[in-house]
Design a protein around this motif. Structure first.
Motif, PDB file in Angstrom:
ATOM      1  N   GLY A 182       0.826  -1.211   0.000  1.00 33.28           N
ATOM      2  CA  GLY A 182       0.000   0.000   0.000  1.00 33.28           C
ATOM      3  C   GLY A 182       0.854   1.253   0.000  1.00 33.28           C
ATOM      4  N   GLY A 184      -0.283   4.232   0.558  1.00 33.69           N
ATOM      5  CA  GLY A 184      -0.874   5.269   1.410  1.00 33.69           C
ATOM      6  C   GLY A 184      -0.086   5.514   2.673  1.00 33.69           C
ATOM      7  N   LYS A 193      -4.708  -7.883   0.980  1.00 33.71           N
ATOM      8  CA  LYS A 193      -5.924  -7.125   1.267  1.00 33.71           C
ATOM      9  C   LYS A 193      -7.011  -7.496   0.258  1.00 33.71           C
ATOM     10  CE  LYS A 193      -5.518  -2.620   2.687  1.00 33.71           C
ATOM     11  NZ  LYS A 193      -5.424  -1.153   2.470  1.00 33.71           N
ATOM     12  N   ASN A 210      -8.567   6.060  -1.814  1.00 30.17           N
ATOM     13  CA  ASN A 210      -8.245   7.109  -0.850  1.00 30.17           C
ATOM     14  C   ASN A 210      -7.431   8.205  -1.538  1.00 30.17           C
ATOM     15  OD1 ASN A 210      -7.385   8.693   1.271  1.00 30.17           O
ATOM     16  ND2 ASN A 210      -6.884   6.967   2.623  1.00 30.17           N
ATOM     17  N   GLU A 213      -5.168  12.574   0.623  1.00 32.36           N
ATOM     18  CA  GLU A 213      -3.840  13.209   0.643  1.00 32.36           C
ATOM     19  C   GLU A 213      -3.755  14.409   1.591  1.00 32.36           C
ATOM     20  OE1 GLU A 213      -1.627  14.811  -3.004  1.00 32.36           O
ATOM     21  OE2 GLU A 213      -0.753  12.869  -2.580  1.00 32.36           O
ATOM     22  N   GLY A 214      -3.831  14.096   2.869  1.00 37.39           N
ATOM     23  CA  GLY A 214      -3.885  15.162   3.857  1.00 37.39           C
ATOM     24  C   GLY A 214      -2.542  15.655   4.348  1.00 37.39           C
ATOM     25  N   GLU A 304      -8.522   5.088   7.256  1.00 34.06           N
ATOM     26  CA  GLU A 304      -9.500   4.364   6.450  1.00 34.06           C
ATOM     27  C   GLU A 304     -10.892   4.235   7.061  1.00 34.06           C
ATOM     28  OE1 GLU A 304      -7.446   0.800   5.473  1.00 34.06           O
ATOM     29  OE2 GLU A 304      -7.804  -0.164   7.392  1.00 34.06           O
ATOM     30  N   ASN A 338      -7.856   1.276  -1.055  1.00 34.22           N
ATOM     31  CA  ASN A 338      -6.445   1.496  -1.358  1.00 34.22           C
ATOM     32  C   ASN A 338      -6.218   2.959  -1.705  1.00 34.22           C
ATOM     33  OD1 ASN A 338      -6.213  -1.768  -2.661  1.00 34.22           O
ATOM     34  ND2 ASN A 338      -4.752  -0.953  -1.204  1.00 34.22           N
ATOM     35  N   ASN A 339      -4.943   3.294  -1.702  1.00 28.66           N
ATOM     36  CA  ASN A 339      -4.516   4.648  -2.017  1.00 28.66           C
ATOM     37  C   ASN A 339      -4.475   4.867  -3.547  1.00 28.66           C
ATOM     38  OD1 ASN A 339      -1.532   5.752  -2.846  1.00 28.66           O
ATOM     39  ND2 ASN A 339      -2.555   7.099  -1.405  1.00 28.66           N
ATOM     40  N   THR A 342      -1.480   3.303  -5.237  1.00 33.09           N
ATOM     41  CA  THR A 342      -1.596   1.848  -5.253  1.00 33.09           C
ATOM     42  C   THR A 342      -2.420   1.407  -6.462  1.00 33.09           C
ATOM     43  OG1 THR A 342      -1.647   1.979  -2.828  1.00 33.09           O
ATOM     44  CG2 THR A 342      -2.146  -0.154  -3.820  1.00 33.09           C
TER      45      THR A 342
HETATM   46  C1  FMN Z   1      -4.276  10.011  10.388  1.00 34.26           C
HETATM   47  C2  FMN Z   1      -4.145   9.224   9.137  1.00 34.26           C
HETATM   48  C3  FMN Z   1      -4.197   9.854   7.906  1.00 34.26           C
HETATM   49  C4  FMN Z   1      -4.077   9.135   6.727  1.00 34.26           C
HETATM   50  N1  FMN Z   1      -4.138   9.810   5.548  1.00 34.26           N
HETATM   51  C5  FMN Z   1      -4.061   9.106   4.391  1.00 34.26           C
HETATM   52  C6  FMN Z   1      -4.159   9.790   3.143  1.00 34.26           C
HETATM   53  O1  FMN Z   1      -4.275  11.015   3.090  1.00 34.26           O
HETATM   54  N2  FMN Z   1      -4.090   9.055   2.000  1.00 34.26           N
HETATM   55  C7  FMN Z   1      -3.946   7.681   2.032  1.00 34.26           C
HETATM   56  O2  FMN Z   1      -3.929   7.063   0.988  1.00 34.26           O
HETATM   57  N3  FMN Z   1      -3.841   7.026   3.195  1.00 34.26           N
HETATM   58  C8  FMN Z   1      -3.899   7.694   4.374  1.00 34.26           C
HETATM   59  N4  FMN Z   1      -3.825   7.005   5.556  1.00 34.26           N
HETATM   60  C9  FMN Z   1      -3.692   5.536   5.516  1.00 34.26           C
HETATM   61  C10 FMN Z   1      -5.059   4.867   5.357  1.00 34.26           C
HETATM   62  O3  FMN Z   1      -5.627   4.666   6.640  1.00 34.26           O
HETATM   63  C11 FMN Z   1      -4.964   3.513   4.688  1.00 34.26           C
HETATM   64  O4  FMN Z   1      -4.040   2.740   5.367  1.00 34.26           O
HETATM   65  C12 FMN Z   1      -4.558   3.539   3.249  1.00 34.26           C
HETATM   66  O5  FMN Z   1      -5.286   4.472   2.495  1.00 34.26           O
HETATM   67  C13 FMN Z   1      -4.743   2.162   2.667  1.00 34.26           C
HETATM   68  O6  FMN Z   1      -4.364   2.132   1.307  1.00 34.26           O
HETATM   69  P1  FMN Z   1      -3.044   1.371   0.826  1.00 34.26           P
HETATM   70  O7  FMN Z   1      -3.030   0.009   1.435  1.00 34.26           O
HETATM   71  O8  FMN Z   1      -3.163   1.339  -0.653  1.00 34.26           O
HETATM   72  O9  FMN Z   1      -1.895   2.202   1.285  1.00 34.26           O
HETATM   73  C14 FMN Z   1      -3.912   7.729   6.766  1.00 34.26           C
HETATM   74  C15 FMN Z   1      -3.850   7.087   8.000  1.00 34.26           C
HETATM   75  C16 FMN Z   1      -3.958   7.804   9.166  1.00 34.26           C
HETATM   76  C17 FMN Z   1      -3.882   7.083  10.469  1.00 34.26           C
END
Ligand code: FMN
Ligand code: FES
Lengths: 563, 171
Positions: A182, A184, A193, A210, A213-214, A304, A338-339, A342
């Protein structure tokens, strides 16, 4: 659209692209737009028209080209010549000199394609030489608002391959084989997953992207949404086929300039009209459609479980896991989340095979990673590198080093819940495990470079304030812990800290990390802990000598603003 | 936070108001699904400028959601504003990239130049200042948004003059 129609359309688009002569690609990524890209686009179009070159040149709007600090950018393909710092009059001169008189406009040249003495070819320039573009392969090259250009470069071939010749298990097997994790932040194995979501039987399943993108200073996902949105849709559709979902959502950060949302909207419309989303896709019987949901400015909604609750229209407050979204997500149904990056990596994996992808990168972190370079670095912008590259190569070779002859101090990765990597680890290989080993994390790809004018204590205070503001307030360790740690850090920055404050910080941080409900509270102490680990001296100078070595903190007694 | 016991002040908004009609259109687009609340609030804030209690009540009624739920969502998310916005707005990005490139100095210049700080508007309430976590110009930091104009590579020395030039609000 059936397969024959789709193939004919792609072939026609390919021919059109080849027959249009020189492609004058004007960057319309957010960064170039901010520095005057609109005017450049208009001037370029006008110049081509007034020079009577419409038959042999075509002006195309493209997504981010990567070297944002040099924008606005214009590239002429197939020559591969890139001009930098364009404005309306320079753009006119490019058309005049390059297109009409077939000569280079040297004073505006960034990269030259054909061998030219004194200027490097893009492929030889260190900015490109160390990169490997998989996710970004089309970004900055095709028009993101025209699905035909995506089809011309092979778009939706992977989806067709999956639908026509692979079972869902085989698709999942390929993703597992690729080693994709992932993007993200946490690096959870993507294939695993998908398998979980696949195994959970339900009448409906969802696929969620997701795009929140904070992390401040990060713009990788936005660049992909703006530059190659069809790639994300294709990845989501493949994922939906694999896990058995029929409905998808893209959750986009609300504070973004409206460009990303607009382009995703256009992409979805065009894909629907072409029969690549909706019912009976490519006449294979597969149904899948995607909707956009716009966030409203809550960092925690990137997490998530909070994100899914926000899609349901409620307050984005995280909940404990398990159950994981892949078991029970949107409206209680299995939901694959997923991000952006990803999903954008999925089509090449299906097309070229998981084995091919797994040869890129390191043994445990395979493939490529997109980074957004920002801060005290000469070439700010967007890059994609194979995992395992060193930080030094990224910062000095690709990024061109630190401006103003200043000294590199640290790189910050992982956003507010990430950490800092100091100078002595510049040669560390960038992969999930080694960054965690240094007390930081891969994160989503924001890489902010700091020179010796940045105070590490103030940085820790800054991120603590961020987490305090963004804490949703549900669990006590995060809500109260971030506030107390912020208070202590502010005292130290203000020259009023004591060694007891430092001891209290070190006592509090692990509580917040261990006892918080979600990744926000768990990660909030990370920058504090990593700066304490690598820059403890700086804390001590603030406390004992009431002095900020970087000159950033206004200490008690000194008037505010004195540096 | 605004007190809630102001039911008497809430004017009833109906679909006769063209702005309310625009919001209704959005509600219909989502087939009146209560899940659409956040998306509908975006549109409502767009057409009304901010989310007054009567707007919130209208949205809640149309989506068949209790006022407490609508109010809870509207106050949870930073982008929603329950108060009217100033005529002119300066948004200084204090995201990490901008922070490292001198956002503090920009804030300091605006504070010193015209007493403008977050939460205390200047020029009799005509000009307000907000901080943002990232406004998407990280590669060209520090970034400042003045009304609709994005200023990349903002400079503390000239920011005050730029605010005057763009908004017309003198020092
Ligand atoms: C506080 C916080 C903020 C997050 N912000 C993002 C975000 O902006 N973009 C993102 O893709 N994942 C973010 N994540 C991770 C997501 O919870 C999640 O794990 C992810 O989107 C899963 O996708 P992936 O397995 O493709 O990485 C954040 C997690 C936390 C705890
Ligand atoms: S951090 Fe300021 S624009 Fe991104």
């Amino acid at each position: 659209m059936n397969v024959a129609e789709w193939e004919a359309r792609a072939a026609a688009a390919r021919e059109r692209m080849a027959a249009s002569g020189t492609r004058v690609c004007v960057c319309s990524g957010a960064s170039c737009m901010v520095s005057g890209g609109d005017a450049v686009l208009e001037a370029t179009e006008k110049a081509v028209k007034s020079a009577g070159l419409e038959g042999s040149a075509r002006v195309v709007k493209v997504g981010c080209m990567g070297t944002c600090s040099q924008g606005p950018l214009v590239r002429l393909d197939p020559d591969g010549v890139v001009y930098q710092k364009m404005d309306a009059s320079k753009a006119g001169r490019v058309i005049d000199k390059h297109l009409k008189n077939k000569a280079l406009l040297r004073e505006s040249l960034l990269f030259a394609g054909p061998a030219e003495p004194g200027v490097e070819r893009p492929s030889e320039h260190p900015f490109y030489a160390r990169q490997l573009q998989v996710v970004l392969e089309h970004c900055g090259r095709i028009n993101p608002e025209d699905i035909d250009e995506y089809l011309a470069v092979g778009g939706y071939r992977a989806l067709y391959k999956a639908l026509s010749s692979m079972s869902p298990e085989e698709v999942i097997g390929e993703v597992k084989m690729s080693g994709l994790r992932g993007r993200g932040g946490a690096g959870f194995p993507t294939g695993l997953k998908w398998e979980t979501a696949y195994r959970h039987v339900a009448d409906h399943k969802y696929v969620v992207c997701n795009g929140d993108e904070g992390d401040p200073g990060a713009f990788m996902d936005r660049a992909v949404m703006e530059g190659d949105p069809q790639r994300i849709l294709e990845g989501m559709a493949i994922a939906a086929y694999a896990v058995g979902a029929d409905r998808g959502f893209i959750y986009v950060r609300g504070e973004f300039p409206p460009l990303a949302i607009r382009r995703l909207g256009i992409a979805i419309e065009q894909a629907r009209a072409a029969g690549l989303l909706g019912r009976n896709i490519l006449e294979t019987g597969f149904n899948f459609d995607i909707e956009i949901r716009i966030g409203a400015g809550a960092y925690v909604c990137g997490e998530e479980t909070a994100l899914l609750i926000s899609i349901e229209g409620r307050r984005g407050v995280p909940r404990p896991r398990p159950p994981f979204p892949a078991e029970s997500g949107l409206w209680g149904k299995p939901t694959l989340l997923n991000n952006v990056e990803t999903y954008a990596g999925v089509a090449p994996i299906i097309e070229r095979g998981g084995e091919w992808y797994s040869t890129i990168g390191t043994a445990k972190s395979m493939g490529t990673k997109v980074f957004a370079l920002a801060g005290a670095i000469n070439r700010t912008g967007l890059i994609e590198v194979p995992m395992g590259i060193t930080l030094r190569e990224i910062i000095y070779d690709i990024g061109g080093g630190i401006p103003g002859g200043r000294r590199f101090k640290a790189a910050q990765t992982g956003g507010p819940v990430g950490g800092c990597i100091p100078e002595q680890y510049l040669d560390v290989r960038v992969d999930y495990e080694s960054l965690v080993g240094l007390g930081s994390m891969m994160g989503s790809g924001g890489l902010i470079v700091m020179d010796d004018t940045t105070c590490m204590v103030n940085l820790a205070r800054y991120f603590m304030e961020f987490c305090m503001d963004e804490s949703c307030g549900k669990c006590v360790p995060c809500r109260v812990g971030t506030r107390q740690m912020h208070l202590l850090l502010s005292r130290i920055c203000g020259g009023e800290g004591t060694e007891r404050d430092l001891a209290l910080l070190e006592e509090l941080a692990p509580y917040c990390r261990e006892a918080s409900l979600c990744g926000l509270g768990q990660g909030a102490p990370n920058t504090l802990m990593s700066t304490l680990r690598h820059f403890r001296d700086e804390y001590l100078v603030h406390i004992r000598e009431k002095r900020c070595p970087a000159g950033e903190c206004a200490m008690a007694g000194a008037p505010a603003g004195v540096r | 936070m605004e007190p809630l016991n102001r039911a008497s002040q809430i004017k009833t908004l109906t679909a006769d108001d063209p702005r309310a009609a625009r919001v209704l259109l959005e509600i219909e687009r989502y087939r009146r699904s209560p899940d659409a609340l956040i998306q509908v609030l975006h549109v409502a804030q767009d057409v009304f400028g901010y989310l007054s209690l009567d707007v919130l009540q209208f949205v809640g009624r149309e989506l068949k959601l209790p006022p407490s739920h609508v109010y809870g969502v509207a106050t949870f998310y930073h982008l929603f504003s329950l108060k009217p916005k100033a005529e002119h707005r300066v948004v200084v990005c204090t995201g990490t990239a901008c922070q490292v490139r001198g956002a503090e100095k920009i804030l300091e210049a605006l504070r010193r130049g015209r007493g403008l700080t977050k939460g205390s508007p200047a020029a009799g309430g005509r000009l307000s200042l907000d901080h943002a976590h990232c406004i998407g110009a990280c590669g060209l930091a520090p970034a400042v948004l003045i009304d609709e104009r994005m200023q990349a590579r903002a400079d503390a020395g000239s920011i005050d003059g730029l605010v005057t030039a763009v908004t017309g609000v003198p020092r």
